[in-house]
Scaffold this active site. Structure first.
Site, PDB file in Angstrom:
ATOM      1  CB  SER A 219      -7.747 -19.880 -30.199  1.00  0.00           C
ATOM      2  OG  SER A 219      -7.764 -20.939 -31.381  1.00  0.00           O
ATOM      3  CG  ASN A 220      -5.869 -19.263 -35.342  1.00  0.00           C
ATOM      4  OD1 ASN A 220      -6.988 -19.986 -35.954  1.00  0.00           O
ATOM      5  ND2 ASN A 220      -4.812 -19.890 -34.729  1.00  0.00           N
ATOM      6  N   PRO A 221      -9.137 -17.523 -35.612  1.00  0.00           N
ATOM      7  CG  PRO A 221     -10.207 -15.786 -36.767  1.00  0.00           C
ATOM      8  CD  PRO A 221      -8.835 -16.354 -36.204  1.00  0.00           C
ATOM      9  CB  ALA A 286      -4.696 -21.474 -37.959  1.00  0.00           C
TER      10      ALA A 286
END
Ligand code: C5P
Length: 415
Positions: A219-221, A286
């Protein structure tokens, strides 16, 4: 299906305004403000707090507003349900007049122990605060903190202004309520702000999660704040909003149709299903570029040897929409670290976008980007022209993005 709207949406005229009068010395100006609002064509209802009635009588307010004045005394009086809930259906906008630090604090904390506070919790329309208090009380971090909270929910403020104060011996300072004419102007600004009435926006927000096994994912922040801000502002301006959101810890704005997703493929399915019937898409999500080629249905056991993961590229969802685009305005967000404008313009062309917002990864300590409340973006068009926007809140970025979409909409639909 072609959009239902081939002409510009007309500004929606607000008619019903609920005015809450609070117990500041400036409550003395409330009758004039009510009279001006009425003269400007608004239908009023009034709530007066117990303290307000020490400064101005209910009869004076009722006469000025040409309406009943509701007080704590008649709250829950001989009727089923609550007066606050009954009143919450009335307004197109709420004005909190001569707003005190106490009323602001109650609203920011979600307290509901009096009619005014309970009504503020119950309404789902724009709220305009017109504060009036001693400058030391206004400038206190507690009051400023409550203001920030209220603004983060989309509440609006007009004033206070610097000037002569009503309290004896205090002279002048920042705390004076704006004049009644300015109250009418601010209410009108809320009215014309509903310029997206009749348009349907599809907004995506947050990260995707690409599971490797039932408990691990790529995943990403992304916090979702940018997309939620766009959705909130669009709703406030009268639009219909479908919010397709990855897992985030934010509360969706009231009124949005929310579709929760986790993976890029789920996001694609949700977006593809909604696309035909929307007028504009703002893609802030995102999206993870890759997913596991062979996700495991059982938790992978840890070993001491190296692990090689095989990843499959995810489809470019926005590019897919660009290929299907008929009447929709398409807007993307691009995060770059260098040669931003050229790369963003190239993306806008490849994905057939109307424009793209170039932004940057979180700048640690600067409060910009991923997870932050502020953003610093550059609007880039497919032809390579661009506008650099100064640092501003994500809500303000959202507002400007929607202004940009409305401008494109007008160009397309009014020839
Ligand atoms: O990753 P990229 O820089 O190409 O992202 C630009 C835009 O494309 C963003 O608005 C993002 O939401 C969208 N995107 C997408 N599907 C992907 C990757 C990105 O829709 N697989």
């Amino acid at each position: 299906m072609r959009s239902r709207y081939n002409i510009l949406p007309m500004p929606f005229l607000l008619k019903n305004v609920l005015v809450l009068v609070c117990g500041s010395v400036a409550a003395g100006k409330a009758p004039t403000a009510l009279r001006r609002l009425r003269e400007a064509g608004y239908t009023l209802q009034v709530i007066a707090t117990a303290r307000a009635l020490e400064f101005v009588t209910a009869l004076t307010l009722a006469t000025a507003a040409e309406s009943e004045v509701h007080t704590d005394l008649d709250w829950f009086k001989v009727q089923p349900g609550g007066k606050h809930l009954e009143l919450s259906h009335f307004p197109d906008a709420v004005v909190v007049l001569a707003a005190t630090s106490d009323t602001m604090a109650r609203a920011a904390l979600g307290l509901s122990g009096d009619l005014a506070s309970a009504t503020l919790l119950s309404v789902r329309c724009p709220i305009l605060w017109v504060p009036a208090m001693n400058p030391r009380m206004w400038e206190h971090p507690a009051t400023q903190g409550h203001k920030t909270t209220l603004e983060s929910w989309g509440h609006h403020f007009v004033g206070p202004v610097s000037g002569k104060l009503g309290t004896r011996g205090e002279g002048a300072g920042m705390g004076r309520m704006v004049e009644p004419e300015d109250v009418v102007g601010a209410v009108r600004a809320l009215v014309t702000a509903r310029d997206l009435e009749g348009l349907h926006f599809l907004v995506t927000a947050g990260p995707t999660r690409e599971y490797l096994d039932p408990v691990r994912f790529i995943s990403n922040p992304s916090s979702g704040k940018m997309g939620y801000a766009v959705a909130k502002v669009a709703l406030e301006r009268g639009a219909q909003v479908t919010l397709v959101t990855g897992p985030v810890s934010l509360t969706p704005p009231p009124g949005a149709k929310v579709v929760q997703i986790e993976s890029a493929l789920e996001l694609k399915a949700a977006v593809d299903a909604a696309f035909e019937s929307v007028d504009a898409v703002v893609m802030t999500a995102a999206v993870a570029d890759y997913r596991a080629s062979k996700p495991s249905s059982e938790k992978e056991t840890k070993t001491s040897s190296a692990l090689t993961l095989e990843l499959t590229p995810n489809p470019d969802i926005l590019k897919g929409l660009g290929e299907r685009k008929t009447h929709q305005i398409l807007v993307g967000f691009a995060m770059e670290t260098d040669k931003g404008v050229d790369k963003a313009a190239d993306k806008a062309r490849r994905k057939n976008l109307d424009f793209i917002l170039l932004n940057y990864p979180a700048r640690v300590g600067e409060g910009i980007g991923f997870g932050a409340d502020d953003n610093e973006v550059t609007l880039v068009r497919p032809d390579g022209t661009f506008e650099v926007w100064e640092r501003m809140t994500k809500l303000e970025v959202g507002k400007r993005v929607l202004d940009g979409i409305l401008e494109r909409w007008k160009e397309r639909n009014v020839k």
